[in-house]
Design an enzyme around this catalytic site. Structure first.
Site: not given
Ligand code: THU
Length: 133
Positions: A55, A89
């Site tokens: 995000e 996020c």
């Molecule tokens: N992650 C996201 O990209 N967005 C979120 O809202 C939750 C988590 C990613 C961060 C990390 O690279 C992986 O998911 C595991 O936490």
């Protein structure tokens, strides 16, 4: 932007994700106030806290391309379940949102769960607080 086009962009973003540590790939696609789309994926780092969520990278892409307000943000991950945005996020999304901004979470079958940012992040801390309003 049709639903199949959004799904195509999300699936591409998931493919681009750099997630060697968690193996959890996430894609995000924003539609801004001009109807322009901006994609992002998570980009992890060996220094774990330096990683970036999907995000957040989509928001950065929107800003550099001149978008001002998130009308819709679509989120999909490598999980079969719909993935909600993490707390950080939600705060990042809130900086570029209004009361109508919608968060759409897709599961592995592309079933969509939609909530407004206001529902996902009530009592927002925003610039008004810094100005003493
Ligand atoms: N992650 C996201 O990209 N967005 C979120 O809202 C939750 C988590 C990613 C961060 C990390 O690279 C992986 O998911 C595991 O936490």
């Amino acid at each position: 932007m049709t639903k199949p086009e959004i799904i195509q962009q999300l699936d591409r973003a998931i493919t681009c994700a750099y997630a060697p540590y968690s193996q959890f790939q996430v894609g995000a696609v924003i539609i801004d106030e001009q109807g322009q789309t901006h994609a992002g994926c998570n980009v992890e780092n060996a220094a774990y806290p330096s990683g970036c969520c999907a995000e957040q990278s989509a928001v950065s892409n929107m800003v550099i391309n001149g978008g001002k307000t998130i009308q819709h943000i679509y989120i999909k991950s490598s999980s079969e379940h719909a993935c909600p945005p993490c707390g950080n996020c939600r705060q990042i999304i809130s900086e570029f949102s209004d009361d109508n901004s919608q968060i759409h979470m897709l599961d592995g079958n592309n079933q969509i769960t939609s909530l407004t940012l206001k529902e996902m992040l009530p009592s927002q801390f925003n610039a008004d607080w810094l100005e003493g309003k």
